[in-house]
Motif scaffolding. Structure first.
Motif, PDB file in Angstrom:
ATOM      1  N   TYR A  94      -4.025  -0.035  -3.866  1.00 44.06           N
ATOM      2  CA  TYR A  94      -3.958   0.575  -5.195  1.00 44.06           C
ATOM      3  C   TYR A  94      -3.797   2.092  -5.103  1.00 44.06           C
ATOM      4  CZ  TYR A  94      -5.685  -4.018  -6.605  1.00 44.06           C
ATOM      5  OH  TYR A  94      -5.830  -5.376  -6.791  1.00 44.06           O
ATOM      6  N   ASP A  95      -3.525   2.584  -3.905  1.00 42.74           N
ATOM      7  CA  ASP A  95      -3.337   4.036  -3.768  1.00 42.74           C
ATOM      8  C   ASP A  95      -1.936   4.480  -4.197  1.00 42.74           C
ATOM      9  OD1 ASP A  95      -2.442   2.686  -1.515  1.00 42.74           O
ATOM     10  OD2 ASP A  95      -3.641   3.847  -0.089  1.00 42.74           O
ATOM     11  N   VAL A  96      -1.127   3.540  -4.713  1.00 40.79           N
ATOM     12  CA  VAL A  96       0.152   3.919  -5.348  1.00 40.79           C
ATOM     13  C   VAL A  96      -0.067   4.469  -6.760  1.00 40.79           C
ATOM     14  CG1 VAL A  96       1.520   2.259  -4.029  1.00 40.79           C
ATOM     15  CG2 VAL A  96       0.539   1.561  -6.237  1.00 40.79           C
TER      16      VAL A  96
ATOM     17  N   GLU B  58      -6.180  -3.514   1.056  1.00 43.60           N
ATOM     18  CA  GLU B  58      -6.006  -2.356   1.949  1.00 43.60           C
ATOM     19  C   GLU B  58      -6.595  -1.140   1.241  1.00 43.60           C
ATOM     20  OE1 GLU B  58      -5.185  -3.001   4.909  1.00 43.60           O
ATOM     21  OE2 GLU B  58      -3.961  -4.799   4.887  1.00 43.60           O
ATOM     22  N   GLY B  59      -5.744  -0.159   0.843  1.00 46.57           N
ATOM     23  CA  GLY B  59      -6.271   1.069   0.265  1.00 46.57           C
ATOM     24  C   GLY B  59      -6.437   1.014  -1.242  1.00 46.57           C
ATOM     25  N   GLY B  60      -6.635   2.210  -1.812  1.00 43.93           N
ATOM     26  CA  GLY B  60      -6.909   2.346  -3.242  1.00 43.93           C
ATOM     27  C   GLY B  60      -8.249   3.029  -3.398  1.00 43.93           C
TER      28      GLY B  60
ATOM     29  N   ASP C 162       0.852  -1.187   0.000  1.00 38.74           N
ATOM     30  CA  ASP C 162       0.000   0.000   0.000  1.00 38.74           C
ATOM     31  C   ASP C 162       0.896   1.250   0.000  1.00 38.74           C
ATOM     32  OD1 ASP C 162      -3.072   0.790   0.945  1.00 38.74           O
ATOM     33  OD2 ASP C 162      -1.579   2.193   1.753  1.00 38.74           O
ATOM     34  N   TYR C 163       0.342   2.346  -0.504  1.00 35.78           N
ATOM     35  CA  TYR C 163       1.089   3.618  -0.510  1.00 35.78           C
ATOM     36  C   TYR C 163       1.522   4.023   0.898  1.00 35.78           C
ATOM     37  CZ  TYR C 163       1.739   8.681  -1.266  1.00 35.78           C
ATOM     38  OH  TYR C 163       2.238   9.964  -1.315  1.00 35.78           O
ATOM     39  N   HIS C 164       0.694   3.680   1.886  1.00 40.17           N
ATOM     40  CA  HIS C 164       0.949   4.115   3.262  1.00 40.17           C
ATOM     41  C   HIS C 164       1.608   2.993   4.068  1.00 40.17           C
ATOM     42  CE1 HIS C 164      -2.557   6.406   1.743  1.00 40.17           C
ATOM     43  NE2 HIS C 164      -1.892   7.418   2.278  1.00 40.17           N
ATOM     44  N   LEU C 165       2.460   3.370   4.994  1.00 45.87           N
ATOM     45  CA  LEU C 165       3.061   2.372   5.885  1.00 45.87           C
ATOM     46  C   LEU C 165       1.962   1.686   6.706  1.00 45.87           C
ATOM     47  CD1 LEU C 165       5.440   1.029   7.418  1.00 45.87           C
ATOM     48  CD2 LEU C 165       5.454   3.018   8.932  1.00 45.87           C
TER      49      LEU C 165
END
Ligand SMILES: [Zn+2]
Length: 312
Positions: free
Chosen positions: A254-256, A291-293, A177-180
């Motif tokens: 997918y927030d990368v 997770e995110g995205g 994920d983009y975030h740790l």
């Protein structure tokens, strides 16, 4: 073999979150995310698998092993009568303000997500095929005694513990994920059977705003670009290989991708094909956990790219 996808029952979206400036903003963690990702995974050849009959009770037992009783009591009962939501800084990660309100819809949704993570891990362990827990709410910002960043219960750690119970001696958790995944890190940092690696933004403007350094933590302060990101993922996989893991849980964000409202990188959706190739190169039994995205237009293509490689 096809990737198996486990999807919990649809749950309500959080109505809002609170920014560091204490401004309320509409939550971007919405059910449409799951619809888009599911369509993409199916485009890529993935097949939906049913929830298991006892996965909910197994999830309840495992979340009690991962999280403190006080947090679980709060998530179950924390919203006072007559209120729509509760926000208590006692349950914020160390050094952070609490930004994520708890509504009455949170507990069944969070437990349902954990149960889907359990089921995906069972399928992977028992059928020797990769699986994907397509869950919301996500989980990697939930630590032993705190929640945050749209996350309440740590689905990735629950999946990893399920794989351990099913016979894996050592399960690597890889967070892309983009975030740790600060919650995951806190949950497993004293557990040598669950080594953790993460590729993430370490820009101090990005949640969770503070970044530990250490083996397996591949934080970068600015956009790594496609080649840079793939090199980081390769390094993270190598780190877990050196730990001799015999199964893998991948926290997928997918927030990368370019255009994500919670990220600033510029990766194209197709990057998830070579990412998945790196993740599956060693043919370890693998459970992907959502997770995110949050960039809705990118999600379907990214999920298709991932599934088309991970299903092989
Ligand atoms: Zn994220």
């Amino acid at each position: 073999m096809s990737l198996h996808v486990v999807v919990p029952e649809e749950s309500d979206a959080l109505p809002f979150t609170v920014e560091p400036s204490r401004v309320q903003v509409a939550s971007k963690e919405v059910p449409e995310r799951i619809h888009q990702i599911l369509a993409g995974l199916q485009d890529g050849g993935a097949v939906v698998a049913p929830l298991g009959g006892d996965s909910l009770s197994r999830a309840e037992r495992l979340v009690a092993a991962v999280h403190d009783d006080a947090l679980l009591d709060y998530l179950r009962h924390g919203v006072p009568e007559g209120r729509e939501s509760a926000l208590d800084d006692a349950f914020a990660a160390p050094g952070l303000d609490q930004e994520t309100p708890v509504t009455r819809a949170v507990w069944p949704a969070a437990l349902g997500a954990a149960a889907a993570a359990v089921r995906a891990a069972e399928l992977t362990a028992r059928q020797r095929r990769n699986s994907y827990a397509l869950v919301r709410p996500p989980g990697h910002h939930a630590g032993p005694g705190w929640h945050g960043g749209y996350c309440f219960l740590n689905n990735a750690v629950v999946a990893a513990r399920t794989l351990r119970e099913e016979g894996a001696a050592k399960v690597g958790i890889l967070d892309i994920d983009y975030h740790l995944g600060n919650g995951t890190l806190a949950c497993v940092q004293n557990d040598p059977t669950l080594p953790f690696a993460s590729v993430h933004s370490s820009d101090p403007e990005d949640f969770p705003y503070g970044f530990e350094r250490g083996p397996g933590l591949f934080g970068v302060p600015s956009d790594p670009g496609t080649e840079g990101f793939l090199a980081l993922v390769k390094d993270a996989v190598s780190h877990l290989r050196q730990e001799d893991v015999d199964a893998l849980v991948v926290s997928v964000g997918y927030d990368v991708l370019l255009g994500d409202p919670h990220g600033s990188w510029t990766l194209p959706p197709d990057v998830f094909a070579p990412v998945a190739a790196l993740l599956t190169e060693y043919q370890l039994p693998t459970v992907f956990v959502q997770e995110g995205g949050y960039g809705l237009p990118s999600l379907r293509g990214a999920a298709r790219a991932l599934a088309s490689e991970a299903s092989r």
